[in-house]
Enzyme design. Structure first.
Site, PDB file in Angstrom:
ATOM      1  CG  ASP A   1      -4.733 -10.083   3.640  1.00  0.00           C
ATOM      2  OD1 ASP A   1      -4.457 -10.590   2.540  1.00  0.00           O
ATOM      3  OD2 ASP A   1      -4.537  -8.878   3.903  1.00  0.00           O
TER       4      ASP A   1
ATOM      5  CE1 TYR B   1      -2.178  -7.560   8.826  1.00  0.00           C
ATOM      6  CE2 TYR B   1      -3.840  -8.115   7.174  1.00  0.00           C
ATOM      7  CZ  TYR B   1      -2.712  -7.402   7.550  1.00  0.00           C
ATOM      8  OH  TYR B   1      -2.116  -6.557   6.663  1.00  0.00           O
TER       9      TYR B   1
ATOM     10  CG  HIS C   1      -1.934  -1.096   1.226  1.00  0.00           C
ATOM     11  ND1 HIS C   1      -2.819  -1.317   0.197  1.00  0.00           N
ATOM     12  CD2 HIS C   1      -2.191  -2.075   2.139  1.00  0.00           C
ATOM     13  CE1 HIS C   1      -3.570  -2.372   0.481  1.00  0.00           C
ATOM     14  NE2 HIS C   1      -3.204  -2.859   1.648  1.00  0.00           N
TER      15      HIS C   1
ATOM     16  CG  ASP D   1      -2.611  -8.476   0.932  1.00  0.00           C
ATOM     17  OD1 ASP D   1      -1.922  -8.715   1.933  1.00  0.00           O
ATOM     18  OD2 ASP D   1      -3.669  -7.797   0.978  1.00  0.00           O
TER      19      ASP D   1
HETATM   20  C1  SP5 Z   1      -1.003  -5.152   4.016  1.00  0.00           C
HETATM   21  C2  SP5 Z   1      -2.449  -5.210   4.303  1.00  0.00           C
HETATM   22  O1  SP5 Z   1      -3.041  -6.267   4.253  1.00  0.00           O
HETATM   23  N1  SP5 Z   1      -3.036  -4.075   4.654  1.00  0.00           N
HETATM   24  C3  SP5 Z   1      -4.422  -4.122   4.933  1.00  0.00           C
HETATM   25  C4  SP5 Z   1      -4.911  -2.809   5.289  1.00  0.00           C
HETATM   26  C5  SP5 Z   1      -6.401  -2.833   5.324  1.00  0.00           C
HETATM   27  N2  SP5 Z   1      -6.869  -2.433   6.571  1.00  0.00           N
HETATM   28  C6  SP5 Z   1      -8.260  -2.106   6.519  1.00  0.00           C
HETATM   29  C7  SP5 Z   1      -8.733  -1.910   7.895  1.00  0.00           C
HETATM   30  C8  SP5 Z   1     -10.226  -1.848   7.939  1.00  0.00           C
HETATM   31  C9  SP5 Z   1     -10.700  -1.793   9.335  1.00  0.00           C
HETATM   32  N3  SP5 Z   1     -10.310  -2.938  10.088  1.00  0.00           N
HETATM   33  C10 SP5 Z   1     -11.022  -3.015  11.310  1.00  0.00           C
HETATM   34  C11 SP5 Z   1     -10.207  -3.654  12.368  1.00  0.00           C
HETATM   35  C12 SP5 Z   1      -9.726  -2.659  13.330  1.00  0.00           C
HETATM   36  N4  SP5 Z   1      -8.540  -3.075  14.000  1.00  0.00           N
HETATM   37 ZN    ZN Z   2      -4.097  -7.224   2.841  1.00  0.00          ZN
END
Ligand code: SP5
Ligand code: ZN
Length: 375
Positions: free
Chosen positions: A306, A345, A180, A216
């Site tokens: 993920d 995650y 990202h 991903d």
């Molecule tokens: C590298 C990667 O997989 N980055 C992912 C970033 C996306 N994150 C989005 C988060 C959306 C809200 N998540 C709610 C959980 C709060 N801890």
């Molecule tokens: Zn991701």
């Protein structure tokens, strides 16, 4: 006496660095709420444990610090690199922890087109405002150790690319992740674009055309943007459809195919939430065909897991078998390959999912001629 390595990952070298654990995001601010971070140091142990048990050889990055900065300067702007390096210290100097109880760098105002209305953004005098010039979300915090970890992470990717060029199957245990991160902005738990660094190493070693294939669950908007106008690095991604409400929301649509010289060198395959192995593998095979047709001579895999059913950050439903299948499909390209860790995650399954991809790849790779032959 040399003993032959054993196990499904015996042909793999995993590049890892202790400093990648030193980034502790502390939290992610999401819709204004302080939530526990998902991109945590324990991810490193979770992965390392399983790949080592699979027989992988462990290596630390072997990149001269100046060479690394040189590589990073080909991927990122000097302004972004300067900010990332100094942000934690500036925040500390600003006394934000004592004044407002915030010990991490968090932006609060963003110089988007909506604000600037055509004017160019200027550097902001206040550190808490300047943060918004580089960080495009509120989830990607900086603390002590973040810069050092991001550098170490990029170094694992650079080293894995070099090892791939010597014929090794190489995996960078990169953390924090990178896809990202764009030339002059970061977000999505990413700071420096590790996959772009790996691709740059391959290009500069003389490979004419390189493919980055991103599995991903999220679209790698940073990687796409870095190479969007170029016809030497193909970027292809299968991911959950941003048009159905998923991060990165504003990029990753199927009609983004590259611009100028880069037209035809970018491919996005968005999937509906709930999609599983079949849809993912069909999409991935399509990306591999395109990479092949464009004449790719080297491969960088943005290896996020993920998309797994059970991952808290995406609605895709890929199984362990699906991940092994991805490894096999990618190996069919028959190219020098560096796999670079991105997201994933669910700590209990994370290592196993990564090992499935690596194991699937290893079973289809030519036998490793570099290993010492048995006596
Ligand atoms: C590298 C990667 O997989 N980055 C992912 C970033 C996306 N994150 C989005 C988060 C959306 C809200 N998540 C709610 C959980 C709060 N801890
Ligand atoms: Zn991701």
């Amino acid at each position: 006496m040399t003993s032959m390595p054993d196990g499904p990952l015996a042909s793999l070298v995993v590049v890892t660095d202790p400093a990648t654990r030193d980034h502790r995001p502390g939290a992610e601010i999401w819709v204004g709420v302080r939530t526990p971070g998902t991109e945590v140091p324990a991810r490193v142990e979770a992965i390392l444990e399983v790949v080592v048990a699979g027989g992988a050889q462990v290596a630390t990055p072997d990149v001269d610090p100046l060479d690394l900065l040189d590589l990073l300067a080909r991927v990122h702007s000097p302004e972004l690199l300067g900010w990332l390096k100094s942000a934690a210290r500036r925040w500390d100097d600003g006394g934000y922890d004592a004044a407002v109880g915030q010990d991490r760098v968090v932006p609060y105002v963003f110089p988007t087109a909506a604000m600037l209305q055509g004017l160019a953004p200027r550097p902001a005098a206040a550190t808490h405002a300047e943060a918004g010039r580089f960080c495009y979300d509120t989830m990607t915090l900086i603390g002590p150790g973040t810069w050092e970890a991001a550098l170490a992470s990029a170094a694992t990717a650079a080293s894995a690319a070099r090892l791939a060029l010597t014929g090794r199957l190489a995996y960078a245990l990169a953390r924090p992740p990178g896809h990202h991160a764009a030339r002059d902005g970061f977000g999505g738990s990413c700071y420096l674009n590790n996959a772009a660094v790996a691709a740059t190493v391959m290009r500069e070693a003389g490979l004419g055309r390189v493919a980055i294939i991103d599995i991903d669950a999220h679209h790698g908007n940073g990687t796409q943007a870095i190479f969007y106008h170029r016809s030497d690095v193909f970027y292809g991604s299968v991911h959950v459809d941003p048009g159905r409400g998923w991060f990165p929301h504003f990029m990753g649509f199927a009609d983004e195919t590259g611009e100028g010289a880069g037209r035809g060198w970018n491919r996005n395959i968005p999937l509906a939430p709930g999609s599983g192995d079949d849809a993912f593998l069909v999409g991935l095979a399509q990306l591999c065909n395109e990479a092949s047709a464009l004449g790719a001579e080297g491969l960088v895999v943005s290896l996020g897991v993920d998309a797994a059913e059970g991952d808290p950050e995406s609605p895709l439903r890929v199984s362990r078998e699906g991940f092994a299948g991805m490894g096999r499909v990618l190996a069919e390209l028959g190219l020098p390959t560096a796999l670079v860790q991105e997201g994933g995650y669910h700590l209990d399954t994370l290592g196993h999912l990564v090992a499935e991809v690596l194991g699937g790849f290893a079973t289809r790779m030519p036998p490793p001629a570099y290993l010492p032959s048995p006596p």
